[in-house]
Design a protein around this motif. Structure first.
Motif, PDB file in Angstrom:
ATOM      1  N   ASP A 294       0.831  -1.203   0.000  1.00 10.72           N
ATOM      2  CA  ASP A 294       0.000   0.000   0.000  1.00 10.72           C
ATOM      3  C   ASP A 294       0.865   1.252   0.000  1.00 10.72           C
ATOM      4  O   ASP A 294       0.559   2.238  -0.688  1.00 10.72           O
ATOM      5  CB  ASP A 294      -0.923   0.007   1.213  1.00 10.72           C
ATOM      6  CG  ASP A 294      -2.000  -1.053   1.123  1.00 10.72           C
ATOM      7  OD1 ASP A 294      -2.243  -1.550   0.005  1.00 10.72           O
ATOM      8  OD2 ASP A 294      -2.584  -1.394   2.162  1.00 10.72           O
ATOM      9  N   PHE A 295       1.916   1.252   0.801  1.00 16.97           N
ATOM     10  CA  PHE A 295       2.807   2.401   0.884  1.00 16.97           C
ATOM     11  C   PHE A 295       3.418   2.726  -0.477  1.00 16.97           C
ATOM     12  O   PHE A 295       3.560   3.897  -0.845  1.00 16.97           O
ATOM     13  CB  PHE A 295       3.909   2.127   1.909  1.00 16.97           C
ATOM     14  CG  PHE A 295       4.950   3.208   2.009  1.00 16.97           C
ATOM     15  CD1 PHE A 295       4.697   4.359   2.741  1.00 16.97           C
ATOM     16  CD2 PHE A 295       6.176   3.078   1.383  1.00 16.97           C
ATOM     17  CE1 PHE A 295       5.649   5.361   2.840  1.00 16.97           C
ATOM     18  CE2 PHE A 295       7.133   4.065   1.476  1.00 16.97           C
ATOM     19  CZ  PHE A 295       6.873   5.207   2.208  1.00 16.97           C
ATOM     20  N   LEU A 296       3.766   1.686  -1.234  1.00 20.22           N
ATOM     21  CA  LEU A 296       4.417   1.883  -2.529  1.00 20.22           C
ATOM     22  C   LEU A 296       3.423   2.183  -3.642  1.00 20.22           C
ATOM     23  O   LEU A 296       3.749   2.919  -4.589  1.00 20.22           O
ATOM     24  CB  LEU A 296       5.240   0.640  -2.892  1.00 20.22           C
ATOM     25  CG  LEU A 296       6.373   0.274  -1.936  1.00 20.22           C
ATOM     26  CD1 LEU A 296       7.019  -1.044  -2.345  1.00 20.22           C
ATOM     27  CD2 LEU A 296       7.420   1.375  -1.882  1.00 20.22           C
ATOM     28  N   ILE A 297       2.209   1.624  -3.564  1.00 25.16           N
ATOM     29  CA  ILE A 297       1.263   1.700  -4.674  1.00 25.16           C
ATOM     30  C   ILE A 297       0.245   2.819  -4.510  1.00 25.16           C
ATOM     31  O   ILE A 297      -0.126   3.475  -5.490  1.00 25.16           O
ATOM     32  CB  ILE A 297       0.548   0.343  -4.840  1.00 25.16           C
ATOM     33  CG1 ILE A 297       1.538  -0.702  -5.374  1.00 25.16           C
ATOM     34  CG2 ILE A 297      -0.645   0.449  -5.772  1.00 25.16           C
ATOM     35  CD1 ILE A 297       0.940  -2.074  -5.551  1.00 25.16           C
ATOM     36  N   PHE A 298      -0.210   3.059  -3.279  1.00 23.51           N
ATOM     37  CA  PHE A 298      -1.318   3.992  -3.100  1.00 23.51           C
ATOM     38  C   PHE A 298      -0.957   5.417  -3.490  1.00 23.51           C
ATOM     39  O   PHE A 298      -1.832   6.191  -3.875  1.00 23.51           O
ATOM     40  CB  PHE A 298      -1.824   3.938  -1.654  1.00 23.51           C
ATOM     41  CG  PHE A 298      -2.910   2.927  -1.451  1.00 23.51           C
ATOM     42  CD1 PHE A 298      -2.797   1.655  -1.995  1.00 23.51           C
ATOM     43  CD2 PHE A 298      -4.038   3.229  -0.722  1.00 23.51           C
ATOM     44  CE1 PHE A 298      -3.783   0.711  -1.820  1.00 23.51           C
ATOM     45  CE2 PHE A 298      -5.038   2.298  -0.535  1.00 23.51           C
ATOM     46  CZ  PHE A 298      -4.913   1.034  -1.087  1.00 23.51           C
ATOM     47  N   SER A 299       0.295   5.782  -3.395  1.00 28.01           N
ATOM     48  CA  SER A 299       0.690   7.121  -3.852  1.00 28.01           C
ATOM     49  C   SER A 299       0.435   7.263  -5.340  1.00 28.01           C
ATOM     50  O   SER A 299      -0.104   8.285  -5.806  1.00 28.01           O
ATOM     51  CB  SER A 299       2.164   7.373  -3.540  1.00 28.01           C
ATOM     52  OG  SER A 299       2.393   7.406  -2.154  1.00 28.01           O
ATOM     53  N   PHE A 386      10.571  -1.409   6.705  1.00 23.60           N
ATOM     54  CA  PHE A 386      11.245  -0.160   7.062  1.00 23.60           C
ATOM     55  C   PHE A 386      10.273   1.005   7.211  1.00 23.60           C
ATOM     56  O   PHE A 386      10.684   2.122   7.542  1.00 23.60           O
ATOM     57  CB  PHE A 386      12.295   0.197   5.994  1.00 23.60           C
ATOM     58  CG  PHE A 386      11.709   0.355   4.610  1.00 23.60           C
ATOM     59  CD1 PHE A 386      11.225   1.570   4.176  1.00 23.60           C
ATOM     60  CD2 PHE A 386      11.653  -0.732   3.751  1.00 23.60           C
ATOM     61  CE1 PHE A 386      10.690   1.713   2.902  1.00 23.60           C
ATOM     62  CE2 PHE A 386      11.130  -0.605   2.479  1.00 23.60           C
ATOM     63  CZ  PHE A 386      10.638   0.625   2.052  1.00 23.60           C
ATOM     64  N   VAL A 387       8.981   0.787   6.988  1.00 23.63           N
ATOM     65  CA  VAL A 387       7.980   1.857   7.035  1.00 23.63           C
ATOM     66  C   VAL A 387       7.287   1.833   8.387  1.00 23.63           C
ATOM     67  O   VAL A 387       6.687   0.817   8.774  1.00 23.63           O
ATOM     68  CB  VAL A 387       6.944   1.709   5.911  1.00 23.63           C
ATOM     69  CG1 VAL A 387       5.893   2.813   6.000  1.00 23.63           C
ATOM     70  CG2 VAL A 387       7.628   1.738   4.549  1.00 23.63           C
ATOM     71  N   SER A 388       7.370   2.925   9.120  1.00 24.37           N
ATOM     72  CA  SER A 388       6.695   3.039  10.406  1.00 24.37           C
ATOM     73  C   SER A 388       5.227   3.406  10.194  1.00 24.37           C
ATOM     74  O   SER A 388       4.907   4.333   9.450  1.00 24.37           O
ATOM     75  CB  SER A 388       7.376   4.112  11.266  1.00 24.37           C
ATOM     76  OG  SER A 388       6.680   4.296  12.479  1.00 24.37           O
ATOM     77  N   MET A 389       4.329   2.651  10.823  1.00 25.80           N
ATOM     78  CA  MET A 389       2.899   2.913  10.679  1.00 25.80           C
ATOM     79  C   MET A 389       2.486   3.978  11.690  1.00 25.80           C
ATOM     80  O   MET A 389       2.180   3.684  12.852  1.00 25.80           O
ATOM     81  CB  MET A 389       2.107   1.621  10.888  1.00 25.80           C
ATOM     82  CG  MET A 389       2.382   0.553   9.842  1.00 25.80           C
ATOM     83  SD  MET A 389       1.473  -0.984  10.124  1.00 25.80           S
ATOM     84  CE  MET A 389      -0.219  -0.400   9.920  1.00 25.80           C
TER      85      MET A 389
END
Length: 413
Positions: A294-299, A386-389
């Motif tokens: 989601d972090f990579l695609i939703f943008s 590596f992504v902090s929620m």
């Protein structure tokens, strides 16, 4: 697919107040089953059929994306649904692959909730009930909004087709809205509109079932963690009330008896703290791949929706794009908001310990309090590799989406 060893107990599906609605949705899709459910193999077949059809549809979306490559307007219209279906298919396959681990944490959550309902205090049950009401409202609200978004797209496509003059339909069909971008049986698109629309309407209905269901399911597990942390904070800051409820009277009581009871309560709280930390880490390991995706695609997805809304001349299409953007943003917000709340309530444990009447007890008792504070030194922060929620990450995704949109807009203009 293994059935016998990986069923969910029927009472988990039907009685767990926090997870009930989301688990029912997964059961109807066919991903999770329970022991007394009839026609188990048929339900598994239904889930496999749904997933394969979504996978096949997603492949055709990428074929269509390749065919319109170079046309920015067509590409962004395609990407707005293609990326969503890609993430959905990956999630379903991930749930298939790790269904035993998902079942294990569901069982664990069910055990804790049952303990609170049957053995917890009135205040603990009140905290649980407040979170149950919150989760039910959140589930119903998100489902309604997601269904409005999807069905508006379907209805708008139908109105556009039948609202167009027969002589103009073949020209219009070469530039259909997002819902009608692929699965064309032949070059004569007008004659096959019913087949095309029926296939994609079916895919959209399947998506309406699994997309909100999966996200609500994960969020309900995060709300469960928050609920337990809230109860643990209450217990630590009100240890004296728990002692009074057990001893029935505060004075006169032998000092040794009070100290023994305090030690017992602290040991129970420490065990609960360790259990919920382990539960959170297991949940984090199960969803970190999907959250990173989601972090990579939703943008990119939000960027595509913004661009599509900025170039379309149809007011209704702009309204649909706004609904779509709101739904996608809500999905991200639900994850990062509740992960942030988990971190907040976990960090409050030390303050709750200190707010108790620890000064009335000897060092032998307070040693257990120090153990809890030491265990709480490491923050309980959920991460996707590596992504902090956190809310900071959520805001960063929105900023990145808008940056991509402005760059794309300037490049096209």
């Amino acid at each position: 697919m293994k059935l016998e060893s990986e069923w969910i107990q029927e009472d988990v599906v039907l009685e767990n107040p926090l997870l009930k609605l989301s688990l029912r949705g997964l059961k109807y899709y066919g991903v999770l089953l329970h022991r007394s459910q009839p026609w188990k193999k048929l339900n598994c077949f239904r889930a496999i059929f749904f997933t394969i059809s979504m996978f096949a549809f997603n492949i055709t979306q990428y074929v269509d994306l390749f065919q319109v490559w170079g046309n920015v307007s067509e590409m962004t219209a395609n990407a707005s649904t293609t990326l969503l279906f890609t993430t959905t298919v990956v999630r379903v396959l991930h749930l298939y692959w790790n269904r035993a681990r998902f079942n294990a944490i569901i069982q664990k959550a069910d055990q804790v909730i049952r303990h609170i309902l049957h053995q917890g205090t009135e205040e603990e049950r009140q905290i649980l009930n407040e979170n149950v009401v919150y989760m039910r409202r959140l589930t119903v609200g998100f489902w309604i909004f997601a269904m409005i978004t999807a069905n508006t797209m379907c209805v708008y496509s139908l109105i556009q087709y039948y609202g167009t003059q027969p002589t103009e339909r073949s020209k219009w069909m070469h530039h259909p809205p997002t819902i009608l971008r692929s699965w064309y049986p032949s070059s004569n698109l007008v004659d096959h509109f019913a087949i095309v629309y029926g296939i994609q309407l079916y895919i959209m209905c399947v998506g309406q079932l699994i997309v909100p269901c999966w996200h609500v399911f994960v969020v309900s597990l995060m709300v469960f963690v928050r609920t337990v942390l809230m109860i643990l904070n209450y217990k630590l800051s009100n240890l004296r009330l728990y002692e009074i409820s057990v001893l029935r009277d505060d004075f006169p009581v032998w000092e040794s008896k009070r100290c023994q009871l305090r030690k017992k309560l602290l040991i129970q709280c420490t065990q609960l703290q360790c259990d919920i930390y382990d539960f959170t880490r297991e949940l984090e390991n199960l969803i970190k791949g999907a959250v990173l995706m989601d972090f990579l695609i939703f943008s990119v997805l939000l960027c595509a929706l913004l661009f599509e809304a900025s170039v379309t001349a149809s007011v209704v299409q702009v309204f649909i794009d706004v609904l779509y953007i709101t739904t996608m943003t809500a999905i991200l917000f639900l994850y990062y908001w509740h992960a942030n709340k988990i971190s907040y309530h976990a960090n409050c444990l030390s303050k709750s310990v200190f707010s108790s009447d620890w000064y009335n007890y000897p060092r032998s008792v307070n040693r257990h309090l120090l153990m809890m504070i030491c265990c709480n030194r490491k923050q309980l922060t959920m991460k996707a590799f590596f992504v902090s929620m956190s809310l900071d990450t959520f805001i960063a995704i929105l900023r990145a989406s808008y940056s991509y949109f402005t760059i794309l807009k300037q490049a096209v203009d």
